[in-house]
Structure formats: C-alpha cells, structure tokens
Design a protein around this motif. Structure first.
Motif, short mmCIF file in Angstrom:
data_model
loop_
_atom_site.label_atom_id
_atom_site.label_comp_id
_atom_site.label_asym_id
_atom_site.label_seq_id
_atom_site.Cartn_x
_atom_site.Cartn_y
_atom_site.Cartn_z
N SER A 18 45.96 36.41 36.65
CA SER A 18 44.94 36.97 37.52
C SER A 18 44.41 35.88 38.45
O SER A 18 44.11 34.76 38.01
N PRO A 19 44.30 36.17 39.75
CA PRO A 19 43.81 35.15 40.68
C PRO A 19 42.37 34.72 40.40
O PRO A 19 41.93 33.68 40.87
N LEU A 20 41.65 35.53 39.63
CA LEU A 20 40.25 35.20 39.33
C LEU A 20 40.10 34.45 38.02
O LEU A 20 39.00 34.03 37.67
N ASP A 21 41.22 34.27 37.29
CA ASP A 21 41.17 33.57 36.02
C ASP A 21 41.34 32.07 36.26
O ASP A 21 42.27 31.43 35.77
N VAL A 30 42.47 32.89 50.72
CA VAL A 30 41.99 34.05 51.46
C VAL A 30 42.70 35.31 50.99
O VAL A 30 42.09 36.38 50.85
N GLU A 31 43.99 35.18 50.68
CA GLU A 31 44.76 36.34 50.23
C GLU A 31 44.28 36.84 48.86
O GLU A 31 44.12 38.05 48.65
N ASP A 32 44.03 35.90 47.93
CA ASP A 32 43.54 36.30 46.61
C ASP A 32 42.15 36.93 46.70
O ASP A 32 41.85 37.90 46.00
N LEU A 33 41.31 36.37 47.55
CA LEU A 33 39.96 36.92 47.73
C LEU A 33 40.04 38.33 48.31
O LEU A 33 39.34 39.24 47.86
#
Length: 325
Positions: A18-21, A30-33
């Motif tokens: 997960s990009p937030l992990d 920017v893409e993950d956000l």
C-alpha cells in the motif's frame, strides 16, 4: 488448502505494498497521493493535517524521532475511527447522561442567584433616582447662510426621589437598520468608547432640560433630522453612570454585582442555547463556587480518553498543535 494460503499471501502482499504504508516522514509521490484520494476522498484532509504537523509543528529531527514509525495508513485509520458515528453514538449518549447527572443540578441554582441579584439591582441601582430622556434636537446656524454650525441634544432629567446635585451619563446612537440581531454575541454591549459623555453639576429638584453639543460624527447624522425622524430611524442608548445626591456620590459600580452575573444577564434570554450558556459556567464557578464543566467540554474529554487509550502515539501526534499552544 494451497489456494487459501496463496490468497492470504496475496492479501498480505497487497497490504504491504500500500502506498500509504510508509512513514509519515517519507514523502508520497504525486501519483500515490492522487490514487489514495481517489480511493478515499477523506484522505485529503488526513494528508493535509499530517503535512501541517510534520512540517510546521515538529521543527527539529529530535522531535520527529518519537513519531518516525507512524504511517499514513495508521493516522488515516485513526481519523476514520474518530468520525465513526455508529460506534460513538451510544458512547456519546452515555456521556451526555453522565454529564446531566453531574451538572443539571446547577440550572435552578443559577436561576435563583441571578434573580437575587436582579432584585438587589432594582432596589439599589442609581436609575431609581433619575430618569433621562432625549426631548430636543437644537441646531445653531451660521449667520450668513443655512448651514448648521452646531447641533445640541436636549435631555430631560427627571428626579424620582428628590433633589439631585450632580449627574454623569453617556449615550450612543445606532441606526435601526443596523440593529444587532439576537445571534450577535455583542448585541447589547456598548463600551465606554462608543459613548458620548455628558455631565452637569447644577442641582435640580424638578424636571429640567439641559443641552450638550454633539461630536462631529453624530452631527453628520443629526443636522438633517428632526426629533421625530431621528427617533424613527435611530435608537439612542442612554447609560446613567454617576450621580451625587444628599452629598453622596453614587455609581452602579458600587453595587459590586459579580461580573459573571452581569455577563450572564446579557444572554440568558436568548433563543440559542449556546448563547444562553455563554457565561453559565462562570456563574457556577465564580458565584456558586462549584466545579463545573460545559457539556461539550465534558464530552470531548471523555472521547479523548477513548482515543488516547486505543491509539496513544497517534493521539499524541494529532494533538501536538493544541499542546504546543
């Protein structure tokens, strides 16, 4: 069995990827956000708050060490849990019931002490000795034209309990079109800076009319008005400040009415509950000398205990701005 193991492995792999992990001190691309916000629009607020605390409140690396292992996912989970109305509804109902059992008892006590001071003020205030009314607008004109040179207001001073030796009072003018509404918390506060003050030292035992020149700002209003049109369009607020009677100087300040009581009087009849309760706690604490916590504060404190117990480190992080004030 192999399929189940593979599925569990796949879920775990997806979760770890997960990009937030990742630590809140690692920037998101920017893409993950963008993907995270598209997946959950509420993450936008979480992210903005994290950035604010991380980059503004935590100023040194030493301050950041304690929170280095916190992830975007963890803080967003905290944010979603905090706003879970289904979970918190029965808890809030319990908290409000507890608050009422502790503090509803003061409603009648505040009402009683307020009425005591009202009666005391009515029996002892200086307004019982003098009535003041605006009765005349007098204009002085230049000798060479019709332009107004000065405007004087004539007030009738009526002694109510015998001879008055000296008087000081103030007045302020307010256009009725700008009349303050009930939901304006300053609706009936007129400070000394807003008033024009008038004094007379000539004693009188019967009604007299005396005149005072108005200042420039009021002259602009009054020079084109008759008394009738002025009273139609404007309110005039008169405050008796001091009088001298029977050789004694008197002021309403001498009554020593508790400030909390006077503040409470300003709002006790408001329709909005939050205004009626504006100084309620001050009366309980300063006049009744009892401990008191407003309902919303009590509710907030109890919910904070739950959040702090479940998410101690995250709770400390999100409360950093308040704790640093």
């Amino acid at each position: 069995m192999k399929k189940i193991i593979y599925l569990l492995f796949a879920v775990g792999l997806f979760s770890c990827n997960s990009p937030l992990d990742k630590s809140i001190f690692e920037p998101l691309s920017v893409e993950d956000l963008k993907k995270s916000i598209e997946k959950d629009s509420l993450f936008k607020n979480t992210y903005e708050y994290i950035v604010y605390v991380r980059d503004t409140v935590l100023k040194s690396d030493m301050e950041k060490i304690k929170f280095a292992d916190l992830t975007y996912d963890q803080i967003h989970e905290f944010a979603l849990f905090s706003s879970d109305t289904t979970y918190f509804k029965p808890i809030i109902e319990r908290i409000e019931k507890e608050w009422a059992e502790k503090y509803d008892i003061y409603d009648e006590q505040v009402y009683s002490v307020s009425n005591y001071w009202k009666k005391y003020k009515a029996e002892n205030s200086i307004e019982q000795y003098l009535k003041i009314e605006l009765v005349k607008i007098d204009k002085e004109y230049y000798s060479y034209g019709n332009d107004v040179r000065n405007v004087n207001l004539g007030f009738r001073l009526t002694p109510l309990k015998g001879r008055v030796e000296q008087v000081r009072f103030g007045y302020s003018i307010e256009a009725k079109i700008n009349e303050k509404k009930d939901d304006d918390i300053y609706s009936s506060i007129y400070s000394s800076l807003d008033k024009n003050w008038c004094s007379t030292t000539d004693p009188f035992s019967s009604p007299v009319v005396r005149y005072w020149e108005v200042d420039y700002s009021n002259e602009k209003i009054l020079k084109h008005k008759t008394l009738q049109t002025f009273l139609r369009d404007y309110n005039i607020h008169i405050e008796l400040d001091k009088i001298r009677k029977d050789g004694i100087n008197m002021s309403n300040e001498d009554l020593n009415i508790p400030k909390a009581i006077e503040n409470h009087w300003e709002y006790e009849n408001k329709e909005e509950e939050y205004l009626r309760d504006l100084y309620f706690d001050d009366v309980v604490q300063d006049v009744l000398h009892k401990e008191y916590v407003k309902e919303y504060e009590y509710r907030s404190q109890e919910i904070d205990k739950i959040l702090k117990e479940k998410y101690p480190l995250i709770f400390e992080f999100v409360r950093l701005p308040q704790n640093k004030e």
